[in-house]
Design a protein around this motif. Sequence first.
Motif, PDB file in Angstrom:
ATOM      1  N   VAL A 194       0.816  -1.009  -0.054  1.00 52.08           N
ATOM      2  CA  VAL A 194      -0.030  -0.221   0.150  1.00 52.08           C
ATOM      3  C   VAL A 194       0.957   1.299  -0.094  1.00 52.08           C
ATOM      4  O   VAL A 194       2.007   1.358   0.995  1.00 52.08           O
ATOM      5  N   ILE A 240       1.145   5.118   0.154  1.00 51.27           N
ATOM      6  CA  ILE A 240       0.501   6.393   0.933  1.00 51.27           C
ATOM      7  C   ILE A 240       1.028   7.565   0.240  1.00 51.27           C
ATOM      8  O   ILE A 240       2.153   7.857   0.454  1.00 51.27           O
ATOM      9  N   ALA A 291      -2.242  -1.068  -3.833  1.00 48.27           N
ATOM     10  CA  ALA A 291      -3.169  -0.084  -3.491  1.00 48.27           C
ATOM     11  C   ALA A 291      -2.403   1.397  -3.411  1.00 48.27           C
ATOM     12  O   ALA A 291      -1.374   1.243  -3.004  1.00 48.27           O
ATOM     13  N   VAL A 312      -3.089   5.515  -2.131  1.00 52.26           N
ATOM     14  CA  VAL A 312      -4.064   6.102  -0.982  1.00 52.26           C
ATOM     15  C   VAL A 312      -3.543   7.568  -1.193  1.00 52.26           C
ATOM     16  O   VAL A 312      -2.326   7.668  -0.946  1.00 52.26           O
ATOM     17  N   ASP A 313      -4.444   8.404  -1.556  1.00 47.71           N
ATOM     18  CA  ASP A 313      -3.889   9.967  -1.674  1.00 47.71           C
ATOM     19  C   ASP A 313      -5.147  10.696  -0.898  1.00 47.71           C
ATOM     20  O   ASP A 313      -6.127  10.648  -1.222  1.00 47.71           O
ATOM     21  N   ARG A 346      -7.644   2.191  -5.811  1.00 47.73           N
ATOM     22  CA  ARG A 346      -7.055   3.643  -5.477  1.00 47.73           C
ATOM     23  C   ARG A 346      -8.137   4.305  -4.329  1.00 47.73           C
ATOM     24  O   ARG A 346      -9.356   3.966  -4.628  1.00 47.73           O
ATOM     25  N   TRP A 347      -7.679   4.809  -3.532  1.00 50.70           N
ATOM     26  CA  TRP A 347      -8.609   5.558  -2.627  1.00 50.70           C
ATOM     27  C   TRP A 347      -8.201   6.878  -2.303  1.00 50.70           C
ATOM     28  O   TRP A 347      -6.957   7.330  -2.497  1.00 50.70           O
ATOM     29  N   ARG A 348      -9.042   7.652  -2.524  1.00 51.97           N
ATOM     30  CA  ARG A 348      -9.018   9.443  -2.254  1.00 51.97           C
ATOM     31  C   ARG A 348      -9.409   9.567  -1.034  1.00 51.97           C
ATOM     32  O   ARG A 348     -10.325  10.066  -0.663  1.00 51.97           O
ATOM     33  N   CYS A 349      -8.575   9.312   0.012  1.00 51.16           N
ATOM     34  CA  CYS A 349      -8.664   9.853   1.571  1.00 51.16           C
ATOM     35  C   CYS A 349      -7.343   9.559   2.166  1.00 51.16           C
ATOM     36  O   CYS A 349      -6.291   9.254   1.748  1.00 51.16           O
ATOM     37  N   GLY A 403      -5.016   8.842   5.715  1.00 53.86           N
ATOM     38  CA  GLY A 403      -4.602   7.769   6.671  1.00 53.86           C
ATOM     39  C   GLY A 403      -5.259   8.256   7.982  1.00 53.86           C
ATOM     40  O   GLY A 403      -5.204   9.425   8.068  1.00 53.86           O
ATOM     41  N   LEU A 421      -8.045   3.930   6.963  1.00 56.33           N
ATOM     42  CA  LEU A 421      -8.513   5.263   6.054  1.00 56.33           C
ATOM     43  C   LEU A 421      -9.591   5.973   6.952  1.00 56.33           C
ATOM     44  O   LEU A 421     -10.282   5.515   7.786  1.00 56.33           O
ATOM     45  N   THR A 444     -12.651   2.565   5.849  1.00 55.32           N
ATOM     46  CA  THR A 444     -11.907   1.315   5.360  1.00 55.32           C
ATOM     47  C   THR A 444     -10.673   1.015   6.124  1.00 55.32           C
ATOM     48  O   THR A 444      -9.834   1.977   6.524  1.00 55.32           O
TER      49      THR A 444
END
Length: 396
Positions: free
Chosen positions: A9, A11, A32, A34-35, A137-140, A142, A156, A160
């Motif tokens: 993952v 970040i 994955a 994450v941003d 991909r996640w737009r959120c 940590g 997140l 999640t």
Amino acid sequence: MQEQEFDVVVIGGGLVGISLVAALDGSGLRIALVDAAPAPPGPARPADPDLPKDWDVRVYAINPGSERFLTSIGAWPGASDRIAPVLGMRVRGDASGGRIDFDAREAGTAHLACIVESRLLMQALGERLDAMHDLFRWRCAGAQFELEDRRALLHLDNGTVLHARLLVGADGARSWLRAQAGIAASVKPYGQTAVVANFTCAKPHAGLAWQWFRPDGVLALLPLPGRRCSMVWSANAALADELMALDAGQLASRVTQAAGETLGPLEVLTDPAAFPLQLVRVSSLVQPRLALVGDAAHNLHPLAGQGVNLGFQDAQELARVLRDRGACHDVGQHRLLRAYERARREDILAMTLATDGLQRLFGHSAAPLRWIRNGGLTLVDRALPLKRLLIRQALG
Ligand SMILES: Cc1cc2nc3c(=O)[nH]c(=O)nc-3n(C[C@H](O)[C@H](O)[C@H](O)COP(=O)(O)OP(=O)(O)OC[C@H]3O[C@@H](n4cnc5c(N)ncnc54)[C@H](O)[C@@H]3O)c2cc1C
């Protein structure tokens, strides 16, 4: 609560984080990204070089090593009419005679670097990610981080939970993950702010990048395609405030004058922006199940234009270590991560010492220091083996 399992993952979806993800494409690892930043509004508008304001104020000097890396992962921007090769560098000290010149031909290379807009790099990297159909991909942001023996847990802020063999912090100079993991970072503000802006220039720049070490900071003019250039003026805080308060005409004449009219009268093409400068050094690049890359691992003074280049090298090396791990199935194993750290430590230290040392040497007003630094520049200019070594280092 949604839970998902990954091998890696990452970040932070800045230039370095995305390049790492792209470099891991096809590795068979479940990845994955994450941003925390919101998604850009639709596909990027094609940049129009004829629109006066349509030049990104953020530009990077990308060295040939990074260019090769980005090309190898299919993320080198194709728009060559927006990229300017740097054919030579002219560095001037703050007393008459202090100088050092670098030329691509003398170094046996087509160019010393390419000046590329940030937007163009992000677009090329973004398109590369869009082609990775198995990427999550996640737009959120940590929210919480936990370390277990066989995995790391990333909570997140949308609820999640991501389980990862390896978490990579590519989340910039003020890295959230670095702080959560308790990796010590020493932060030294330089008391300087980089004021950046783009200009048109009356005289052709001939592909030369200019840099002036001045008592009030470091001024650089980098070539952009056509009769355009990009300024980075790392100025003491008071001067930076003053520059940011000038109107376009005043700013242009101030920079024209500071550059000794080298490129003739300048005209503002893109409004200025300001970035406070600091040095961040971290105690370690890795921990069990965690690695840092890019500005999360080192944040340097931009006078050598090497920050993102170092970050791309981190990404390239970490991807290489993970891909070449042989029989070792667990990508978060400390032994693997230590190999990444060993491979990167020397380069990061050398660039940190060089940029910090130069900043300090030219930041002092004492007369003997002025004599030494200007004499030093000229000496290096004449000492060919040393000069070649510096060029090799900068080419990446
Ligand atoms: C004026 C100036 C000029 C420069 N010029 C050059 C140059 O010519 N050449 C060069 O090599 N370097 C240059 N640099 C350095 C370069 O800008 C940086 O090294 C580079 O941008 C770092 O990229 P990064 O991807 O590591 O970090 P960043 O670009 O900071 O990206 C970090 C990402 O992490 C995300 N993030 C942050 N926190 C979280 C969180 N909690 N959760 C999820 N996501 C998070 C952010 O949204 C962001 O997308 C310059 C720097 C300055 C200030």
